[in-house]
Design an enzyme around this catalytic site. Sequence first.
Site, PDB file in Angstrom:
ATOM      1  N   ASP A  49      -8.060   3.831   1.319  1.00  0.00           N
ATOM      2  CA  ASP A  49      -7.107   4.289   2.330  1.00  0.00           C
ATOM      3  C   ASP A  49      -7.870   4.753   3.574  1.00  0.00           C
ATOM      4  OD1 ASP A  49      -5.267   5.638   3.834  1.00  0.00           O
ATOM      5  OD2 ASP A  49      -4.408   6.767   2.167  1.00  0.00           O
TER       6      ASP A  49
ATOM      7  N   ASN B 233       2.434   1.445   4.249  1.00  0.00           N
ATOM      8  CA  ASN B 233       2.725   0.160   4.896  1.00  0.00           C
ATOM      9  C   ASN B 233       2.518   0.233   6.409  1.00  0.00           C
ATOM     10  OD1 ASN B 233       5.567  -2.069   5.384  1.00  0.00           O
ATOM     11  ND2 ASN B 233       3.484  -2.627   4.946  1.00  0.00           N
TER      12      ASN B 233
ATOM     13  N   CYS C 240      -1.167   0.639   7.392  1.00  0.00           N
ATOM     14  CA  CYS C 240      -2.602   0.327   7.557  1.00  0.00           C
ATOM     15  C   CYS C 240      -2.999  -0.901   6.737  1.00  0.00           C
ATOM     16  CB  CYS C 240      -3.475   1.516   7.174  1.00  0.00           C
ATOM     17  SG  CYS C 240      -3.210   2.972   8.205  1.00  0.00           S
ATOM     18  N   ARG C 241      -3.191  -0.711   5.418  1.00  0.00           N
ATOM     19  CA  ARG C 241      -3.803  -1.767   4.614  1.00  0.00           C
ATOM     20  C   ARG C 241      -2.897  -2.976   4.382  1.00  0.00           C
ATOM     21  NH1 ARG C 241      -5.112   2.174  -0.146  1.00  0.00           N
ATOM     22  NH2 ARG C 241      -3.259   3.101   0.789  1.00  0.00           N
ATOM     23  N   SER C 242      -1.657  -2.733   3.938  1.00  0.00           N
ATOM     24  CA  SER C 242      -0.825  -3.900   3.590  1.00  0.00           C
ATOM     25  C   SER C 242      -0.374  -4.701   4.824  1.00  0.00           C
ATOM     26  CB  SER C 242       0.351  -3.517   2.685  1.00  0.00           C
ATOM     27  OG  SER C 242       1.188  -2.560   3.269  1.00  0.00           O
TER      28      SER C 242
ATOM     29  N   CYS D 124       0.869  -1.187   0.000  1.00  0.00           N
ATOM     30  CA  CYS D 124       0.000   0.000   0.000  1.00  0.00           C
ATOM     31  C   CYS D 124       0.903   1.234   0.000  1.00  0.00           C
ATOM     32  CB  CYS D 124      -0.954  -0.012   1.199  1.00  0.00           C
ATOM     33  SG  CYS D 124      -0.143  -0.013   2.810  1.00  0.00           S
TER      34      CYS D 124
HETATM   35  P1  4NP Z   1      -1.661   2.792   4.156  1.00  0.00           P
HETATM   36  O1  4NP Z   1      -2.323   4.133   4.783  1.00  0.00           O
HETATM   37  O2  4NP Z   1      -1.156   3.167   2.800  1.00  0.00           O
HETATM   38  O3  4NP Z   1      -2.794   1.831   4.099  1.00  0.00           O
HETATM   39  O4  4NP Z   1      -0.555   2.370   5.098  1.00  0.00           O
HETATM   40  C1  4NP Z   1      -1.658   5.334   4.873  1.00  0.00           C
HETATM   41  C2  4NP Z   1      -0.648   5.508   5.800  1.00  0.00           C
HETATM   42  C3  4NP Z   1      -0.003   6.724   5.900  1.00  0.00           C
HETATM   43  C4  4NP Z   1      -0.355   7.757   5.064  1.00  0.00           C
HETATM   44  C5  4NP Z   1      -1.363   7.599   4.134  1.00  0.00           C
HETATM   45  C6  4NP Z   1      -2.012   6.373   4.037  1.00  0.00           C
HETATM   46  N1  4NP Z   1       0.293   9.028   5.186  1.00  0.00           N
HETATM   47  O5  4NP Z   1      -0.109   9.957   4.490  1.00  0.00           O
HETATM   48  O6  4NP Z   1       1.252   9.143   5.930  1.00  0.00           O
END
Ligand code: 4NP
Length: 251
Positions: free
Chosen positions: A217, A95, A97-99, A92
């Site tokens: 997201d 790295n 939240c989702r992945s 994602c």
């Molecule tokens: P992820 O979510 O891609 O599922 O890990 C996010 C984590 C951090 C951010 C955005 C989305 N950020 O903007 O820092």
Amino acid sequence: MRAFQYGNSCGVTQTLKLRFCPSLSPSPSPFLLLLPHPHTQFPSLHSKSQRPTTTTTTTTPLFSSGSLIRAAASMAASTETDTKPFSVLFVCLGNICRSPAAEGVFTDLVKKRGLDSKFKIDSAGTINYHEGNPADPRMRASAKSRGIVITSLSRPIRSSDFVDFDLILAMDNQNRDDIIEAYNRWKFRDTLPEDAHKKVKLMCSYCKRHDETEVPDPYYGGQQGFEKVLDLLEDACESLLDSILAENKNI
Ligand code: 4NP
């Protein structure tokens, strides 16, 4: 270029512009197979002085040194496919939240089916902004309430992932585009396999019970967003595993 809004510790919201950054992943080119020249590996059985001086027939050896090497390499390769774990990388943006959740859900599923030794499972982000951090506490809490423990630490995707993993699952279209862009940038520098980009699939393409095409997201939303992510991931992971097992009879 991607723009991120985030609150700092003083409560001030700032905009951070991040481009996918390949320079964060210096990677050697470890993909050279070093085999000795056939003639040094299997020298002639005759020394020069022992060779017959007159030859009326040509003897074709049953196995040439080249064919022996090819046979050995092919045996080694088939043994490797039989024993090498099937490897899956979830990707994602951050790295956190989702992945990592996908990694946790898929690991849990594989363990429940007694297949842990057959799989290598990991996750990565297309940015290094959270490198070394554990998953977001909101994601970990939602996963824990479903009996899934998320232990991974954030890391950015790297060039060698295109060699080390059989499948790379992107959470959304932007993630997939960023992964492919990285592959195109690294493939000549690191002599990556020509078709490694074909390993990249969208996670939701495996969903059977949901119509969504992307895992959204959840970072800037509420707790229900994290629950939605897990609903999608549980659906996708089940048919992902079924599909891998159907296509790889050796597992
Ligand atoms: P992820 O979510 O891609 O599922 O890990 C996010 C984590 C951090 C951010 C955005 C989305 N950020 O903007 O820092």
